[in-house]
Design a protein around this motif. Structure first.
Motif, PDB file in Angstrom:
ATOM      1  N   ALA A  10       0.818  -1.221   0.000  1.00 20.79           N
ATOM      2  CA  ALA A  10       0.000   0.000   0.000  1.00 20.79           C
ATOM      3  C   ALA A  10       0.844   1.260   0.000  1.00 20.79           C
ATOM      4  CB  ALA A  10      -0.958   0.003   1.188  1.00 20.79           C
ATOM      5  N   SER A  11       1.894   1.270   0.808  1.00 22.84           N
ATOM      6  CA  SER A  11       2.751   2.452   0.920  1.00 22.84           C
ATOM      7  C   SER A  11       4.027   2.055   1.641  1.00 22.84           C
ATOM      8  CB  SER A  11       2.048   3.568   1.698  1.00 22.84           C
ATOM      9  OG  SER A  11       1.858   3.191   3.051  1.00 22.84           O
ATOM     10  N   LEU A  12       5.037   2.924   1.572  1.00 20.40           N
ATOM     11  CA  LEU A  12       6.292   2.664   2.280  1.00 20.40           C
ATOM     12  C   LEU A  12       6.049   2.643   3.787  1.00 20.40           C
ATOM     13  CD1 LEU A  12       8.802   4.886   0.248  1.00 20.40           C
ATOM     14  CD2 LEU A  12       8.589   2.391   0.208  1.00 20.40           C
ATOM     15  N   GLY A  13       5.134   3.503   4.258  1.00 16.83           N
ATOM     16  CA  GLY A  13       4.817   3.539   5.680  1.00 16.83           C
ATOM     17  C   GLY A  13       4.177   2.252   6.151  1.00 16.83           C
ATOM     18  N   ASP A  14       3.276   1.697   5.342  1.00 18.66           N
ATOM     19  CA  ASP A  14       2.629   0.441   5.708  1.00 18.66           C
ATOM     20  C   ASP A  14       3.641  -0.699   5.708  1.00 18.66           C
ATOM     21  OD1 ASP A  14       0.057  -0.187   6.592  1.00 18.66           O
ATOM     22  OD2 ASP A  14      -0.388  -1.345   4.797  1.00 18.66           O
ATOM     23  N   PHE A  15       4.517  -0.716   4.729  1.00 18.10           N
ATOM     24  CA  PHE A  15       5.558  -1.745   4.666  1.00 18.10           C
ATOM     25  C   PHE A  15       6.431  -1.686   5.915  1.00 18.10           C
ATOM     26  CE2 PHE A  15       9.817  -3.226   3.782  1.00 18.10           C
ATOM     27  CZ  PHE A  15       9.622  -4.401   3.067  1.00 18.10           C
ATOM     28  N   THR A  56      -2.477   2.506  -1.586  1.00 17.89           N
ATOM     29  CA  THR A  56      -3.261   1.623  -2.439  1.00 17.89           C
ATOM     30  C   THR A  56      -4.281   0.863  -1.605  1.00 17.89           C
ATOM     31  OG1 THR A  56      -1.381   1.336  -3.924  1.00 17.89           O
ATOM     32  CG2 THR A  56      -3.142  -0.305  -4.064  1.00 17.89           C
ATOM     33  N   HIS A  57      -5.508   0.825  -2.088  1.00  9.63           N
ATOM     34  CA  HIS A  57      -6.557   0.066  -1.394  1.00  9.63           C
ATOM     35  C   HIS A  57      -6.568  -1.345  -1.970  1.00  9.63           C
ATOM     36  CE1 HIS A  57     -10.451  -1.315   0.007  1.00  9.63           C
ATOM     37  NE2 HIS A  57     -10.562  -0.235   0.771  1.00  9.63           N
ATOM     38  N   PRO A  58      -6.574  -2.389  -1.113  1.00  5.10           N
ATOM     39  CA  PRO A  58      -6.477  -3.764  -1.619  1.00  5.10           C
ATOM     40  C   PRO A  58      -7.610  -4.195  -2.535  1.00  5.10           C
ATOM     41  CG  PRO A  58      -7.024  -3.741   0.723  1.00  5.10           C
ATOM     42  CD  PRO A  58      -6.627  -2.347   0.346  1.00  5.10           C
ATOM     43  N   GLN A  59      -8.777  -3.559  -2.429  1.00  4.95           N
ATOM     44  CA  GLN A  59      -9.922  -4.014  -3.227  1.00  4.95           C
ATOM     45  C   GLN A  59     -10.122  -3.219  -4.506  1.00  4.95           C
ATOM     46  OE1 GLN A  59     -12.863  -3.792  -0.125  1.00  4.95           O
ATOM     47  NE2 GLN A  59     -12.751  -5.973   0.278  1.00  4.95           N
ATOM     48  N   PHE A  60      -9.243  -2.262  -4.771  1.00  2.00           N
ATOM     49  CA  PHE A  60      -9.343  -1.495  -6.001  1.00  2.00           C
ATOM     50  C   PHE A  60      -8.174  -1.870  -6.919  1.00  2.00           C
ATOM     51  CE2 PHE A  60     -11.444   1.910  -3.199  1.00  2.00           C
ATOM     52  CZ  PHE A  60     -12.663   1.287  -3.338  1.00  2.00           C
ATOM     53  N   ASN A  61      -8.442  -1.942  -8.218  1.00  5.12           N
ATOM     54  CA  ASN A  61      -7.408  -2.290  -9.196  1.00  5.12           C
ATOM     55  C   ASN A  61      -6.664  -3.542  -8.735  1.00  5.12           C
ATOM     56  OD1 ASN A  61      -7.975   0.120 -10.675  1.00  5.12           O
ATOM     57  ND2 ASN A  61      -6.774   1.256  -9.164  1.00  5.12           N
ATOM     58  N   SER A  62      -7.420  -4.573  -8.417  1.00  2.00           N
ATOM     59  CA  SER A  62      -6.848  -5.704  -7.690  1.00  2.00           C
ATOM     60  C   SER A  62      -5.839  -6.543  -8.465  1.00  2.00           C
ATOM     61  CB  SER A  62      -7.962  -6.617  -7.171  1.00  2.00           C
ATOM     62  OG  SER A  62      -8.654  -7.215  -8.235  1.00  2.00           O
ATOM     63  N   LEU A  63      -5.711  -6.350  -9.761  1.00  2.00           N
ATOM     64  CA  LEU A  63      -4.680  -7.101 -10.480  1.00  2.00           C
ATOM     65  C   LEU A  63      -3.737  -6.163 -11.234  1.00  2.00           C
ATOM     66  CD1 LEU A  63      -6.637 -10.179 -11.883  1.00  2.00           C
ATOM     67  CD2 LEU A  63      -5.199 -10.021  -9.861  1.00  2.00           C
ATOM     68  N   SER A  64      -3.608  -4.920 -10.715  1.00  2.00           N
ATOM     69  CA  SER A  64      -2.713  -3.970 -11.384  1.00  2.00           C
ATOM     70  C   SER A  64      -1.649  -3.481 -10.436  1.00  2.00           C
ATOM     71  CB  SER A  64      -3.531  -2.787 -11.908  1.00  2.00           C
ATOM     72  OG  SER A  64      -4.167  -2.109 -10.852  1.00  2.00           O
ATOM     73  N   ILE A 124       1.234 -15.401  14.968  1.00  2.00           N
ATOM     74  CA  ILE A 124       1.609 -15.408  13.559  1.00  2.00           C
ATOM     75  C   ILE A 124       1.461 -13.981  13.036  1.00  2.00           C
ATOM     76  CG2 ILE A 124       0.913 -16.230  11.253  1.00  2.00           C
ATOM     77  CD1 ILE A 124      -0.133 -18.781  12.709  1.00  2.00           C
ATOM     78  N   ILE A 125       2.429 -13.498  12.297  1.00  2.00           N
ATOM     79  CA  ILE A 125       2.348 -12.159  11.705  1.00  2.00           C
ATOM     80  C   ILE A 125       2.035 -12.306  10.223  1.00  2.00           C
ATOM     81  CG2 ILE A 125       3.496  -9.964  11.287  1.00  2.00           C
ATOM     82  CD1 ILE A 125       2.947 -10.579  14.232  1.00  2.00           C
ATOM     83  N   CYS A 126       0.908 -11.737   9.825  1.00  2.00           N
ATOM     84  CA  CYS A 126       0.389 -11.917   8.477  1.00  2.00           C
ATOM     85  C   CYS A 126       0.370 -10.592   7.719  1.00  2.00           C
ATOM     86  CB  CYS A 126      -1.026 -12.480   8.585  1.00  2.00           C
ATOM     87  SG  CYS A 126      -1.898 -12.678   7.023  1.00  2.00           S
ATOM     88  N   GLY A 127       0.619 -10.666   6.436  1.00  2.00           N
ATOM     89  CA  GLY A 127       0.497  -9.500   5.562  1.00  2.00           C
ATOM     90  C   GLY A 127      -0.453  -9.838   4.427  1.00  2.00           C
ATOM     91  N   LEU A 128      -1.202  -8.825   3.968  1.00  2.00           N
ATOM     92  CA  LEU A 128      -2.156  -9.037   2.880  1.00  2.00           C
ATOM     93  C   LEU A 128      -1.497  -8.736   1.535  1.00  2.00           C
ATOM     94  CD1 LEU A 128      -5.187  -9.645   2.203  1.00  2.00           C
ATOM     95  CD2 LEU A 128      -5.514  -7.159   2.142  1.00  2.00           C
ATOM     96  N   ALA A 129      -1.867  -9.505   0.526  1.00  2.00           N
ATOM     97  CA  ALA A 129      -1.346  -9.293  -0.825  1.00  2.00           C
ATOM     98  C   ALA A 129      -2.404  -9.671  -1.843  1.00  2.00           C
ATOM     99  CB  ALA A 129      -0.087 -10.138  -1.054  1.00  2.00           C
ATOM    100  N   ARG A 130      -2.583  -8.828  -2.853  1.00  2.00           N
ATOM    101  CA  ARG A 130      -3.450  -9.221  -3.957  1.00  2.00           C
ATOM    102  C   ARG A 130      -2.774 -10.363  -4.712  1.00  2.00           C
ATOM    103  NH1 ARG A 130      -3.614  -3.209  -6.337  1.00  2.00           N
ATOM    104  NH2 ARG A 130      -1.409  -3.615  -5.911  1.00  2.00           N
ATOM    105  N   ALA A 131      -3.505 -11.031  -5.561  1.00  2.00           N
ATOM    106  CA  ALA A 131      -2.941 -12.142  -6.323  1.00  2.00           C
ATOM    107  C   ALA A 131      -2.099 -11.582  -7.473  1.00  2.00           C
ATOM    108  CB  ALA A 131      -4.045 -13.049  -6.849  1.00  2.00           C
ATOM    109  N   VAL A 132      -1.062 -10.864  -7.081  1.00  2.00           N
ATOM    110  CA  VAL A 132      -0.131 -10.210  -8.005  1.00  2.00           C
ATOM    111  C   VAL A 132       1.276 -10.494  -7.502  1.00  2.00           C
ATOM    112  CG1 VAL A 132       0.612  -7.999  -8.966  1.00  2.00           C
ATOM    113  CG2 VAL A 132      -1.809  -8.381  -8.470  1.00  2.00           C
ATOM    114  N   ALA A 133       2.181 -10.844  -8.383  1.00  2.00           N
ATOM    115  CA  ALA A 133       3.528 -11.254  -7.981  1.00  2.00           C
ATOM    116  C   ALA A 133       4.229 -10.195  -7.135  1.00  2.00           C
ATOM    117  CB  ALA A 133       4.351 -11.587  -9.221  1.00  2.00           C
TER     118      ALA A 133
END
Length: 602
Positions: A113-118, A594-602, A136-145
């Motif tokens: 989403a951003s450098l701050g979030d990272f 970046t919002h995870p649910q917008f432009n989800s494969l870009s 467990i520490i989890c991070g969200l990712a769209r189905a994008v490499a």
């Protein structure tokens, strides 16, 4: 005859399940899931036990493998509520408290989403992810490499990292958002889950908008994800659309039709748009779900998420009902979650203070009225036996009387000791600033409570931001029944090195103060006041007043909040407003995350 009637009813249900969506002059019909609509009554005869397979995290931490795992997404989905943006220090503080609460998985953010979030996710992974009994520490990712590799780069420092990747599954999402066919979505799922698995042993896959998706396609999608290496499959009610019976039946259907599902954990995620999120989740547990994705105080987008405290206490108070779904005796007293319920109230208050999202008085479990009784009949019953009208003790969530803990003669050591008892670990600089505020408050209030201390410490921690350009230097107001309200305000500007004073007139003292601050901060981003709230920390005429304001940047539409507490609510109002302006200053010129649910494969 009965068969014929049932057939007709099914036809009517199918007909009503079509949603007509206008697209210009063309009308397209979308069929939302109805296979689950012929709801099976949830009874003891429908109980189907879930296979127990301990994970490495279970074995390392000694947690009961048969429990319901609590996946907290306050720092990710909760933060997506308008104006709930948290800085890294605030996220780290909440993450530490979530670990103390006993959550199993912390979804620390959306690293791409951003450098701050990272940076926030990385720091949480490095510290909270390596505690003696770590979540467990989890991070969200769209189905994008790129999302997946960035996510792993942030979480890999934790002892138990997890990649959570997702892809839309409903026809309306696939066509309009992804612009992909079902076949393409299946291929992307295989490819991206395989990539995530190559980086991280623990992978969660979510089929976005699952409750409005074709169940048979969901079975194909989840089968693909499991074959590619997913260890948890998540079933999200993304738009808060479903009902408890439908959720129960979908989970049951998936358990019967997804290949390899007995080897993974079934998780659920859901929003509260129709007010049924908690009920939906409890029904999903009955169906076989063993991970619940929730937030503290139920915060989140739109109507929010399922509330962690409500889910946990429902499973705790009604253990005798839920035990049968865990192959336990009805009177078994073994907890169904790993949550230390005595930490619930403290966690709720911390999140409320840092996000500026106030808890409504009649909120279940943590609301101010949750354990209050005004009716004479109720009071009489409670005095004779608390069980007459209370199904749980206030102490069970960590709520006790706000007894006097310190006074104006208390020293730094006593103050630090009390903070430690309350769960706060401060740096020397943070301690010094908080102690100064404590002494100032002690001169005004004879009796200092735990809630007072929590309020002033939380304010000091929440105002620690990258840019603290403006500061209230002085304030005087003049108002009365027959006096035109006015304010004389002095604000210092650290960037320009100035100290300016102006007088302003308003409809009331707070309005006058805010108009003066607006004149004194001409270089601040243009903003609109969306919300102004005042609440009392404790009872009494000398109680601290907490003020929260929410501002919107009129150029970018981004929303921030400011908070302050003071025995003088006018002073608290001024500082809260300036804190919000500083937050706007802090994000000036930065990219909108970046919002995870917008432009989800870009």
């Amino acid at each position: 005859m009965i068969t014929f009637i049932n057939h007709q009813i099914n036809i009517i249900i199918l007909f009503l399940s079509y949603l007509y969506i206008s697209n210009g002059y063309n009308y397209k019909i979308y069929r939302f899931s109805t296979v689950m609509s012929t709801a099976t009554p949830i009874t003891s005869s429908t109980v189907s036990y879930v296979p127990i397979k301990p994970t490495k995290h279970d074995l390392y931490t000694g947690r009961d493998p048969s429990r319901v795992k609590i996946f907290d997404t306050t720092l990710r989905d909760g933060e997506q509520a308008p104006g709930c943006t948290l800085n890294t220090e605030e996220k780290l503080l909440i993450a530490k408290q979530l670990a103390k609460l006993g959550v199993d998985i912390i979804e620390a953010g959306f690293p791409i989403a951003s450098l701050g979030d990272f940076d926030a996710v990385k720091k949480i992974a490095e510290s909270v992810g390596n505690l003696e009994n770590p979540p467990i520490i989890c991070g969200l990712a769209r189905a994008v490499a790129k999302d997946i590799t960035t996510c792993y780069d942030a979480i890999k420092y934790a002892k138990f990292p997890r990649i959570h990747t997702f892809l839309a599954a409903s026809d309306i999402h696939m066509e309009h958002k992804l612009k992909k066919t079902r076949a393409q979505v299946l291929e992307i799922t295989t490819e991206m889950v395989t990539l995530a698995k190559s980086l991280c042993e623990d992978v969660e896959f979510s089929a976005e908008d699952a409750l409005r998706s074709d169940p048979d396609f969901l079975c194909q999608l989840y089968t693909r994800a499991i074959e590619a290496g997913a260890t948890t499959i998540n079933v999200p009610d993304t738009v808060g659309y479903t009902t408890p019976a439908e959720f129960f039946n979908l989970i049951k259907y998936l358990r019967e039709n997804v290949k390899g599902i007995d080897n993974v954990v079934i998780s659920v995620h859901g929003h509260n748009d129709l007010g049924m999120a908690v009920a939906n989740f409890l029904a999903a547990v009955e169906g076989g779900a063993r991970q619940l994705e929730c937030t503290i105080n139920g915060i989140g987008e739109r109507a929010g998420n399922a509330a962690l405290e409500e889910l946990v206490m429902a499973l705790q108070v009604r253990k005798s009902y839920f035990n049968k779904y865990f192959n336990r005796d009805e009177d078994s007293d073994i907890s169904l979650t790993n949550i230390k319920t005595q930490e619930i109230f403290k966690t709720s208050r911390l999140v409320s203070s840092l996000t500026g999202m106030m808890v409504q008085a009649n909120k279940a479990i943590v609301g101010a009225n949750a354990f209050a009784h005004e009716s004479g009949i109720h009071q009489d019953g409670v005095l004779k036996n608390r069980r007459t009208y209370e199904i749980m003790d206030a102490e069970s969530i960590g709520l006790s009387d706000n007894f006097i803990v310190l006074g104006k003669h208390s020293g730094r050591h006593a103050f630090r000791s009390r903070l430690s008892d309350l769960g706060y670990v401060l740096t020397d600089d943070e301690l010094n600033k908080s102690f100064v505020r404590f002494k100032e408050l002690a001169d005004k209030k004879k009796e200092i409570s735990n809630a007072d201390i929590e309020s002033i410490v939380t304010e000091e921690l929440s105002t620690h931001i990258d840019v603290d350009r403006y500061k209230l230097a002085d304030l005087t107001v003049n108002c009365g029944a027959k006096v035109e309200p006015s304010a004389i305000v002095t604000v210092s500007d650290a960037v320009l090195g100035t100290n300016n004073t102006v007088t302003a007139i308003g409809t009331g003292p707070v309005d006058a103060v805010y108009k003066a601050i607006g004149i004194l901060t001409p270089n601040a981003p243009d903003s609109k006041l969306l919300e102004y709230t005042v609440s009392s920390v404790t009872a009494g005429i000398d109680a601290l007043g907490e003020v929260t304001v929410r501002l919107q940047d009129t150029n970018t539409s981004r929303i921030v909040f400011g908070r302050s507490a003071n025995t003088d609510v006018i002073v608290a109002s001024a500082i809260a407003y300036i804190n919000a302006l500083n937050r706007l200053e802090n994000i000036r010129g930065t990219a909108v995350p970046t919002h995870p649910q917008f432009n989800s494969l870009s």
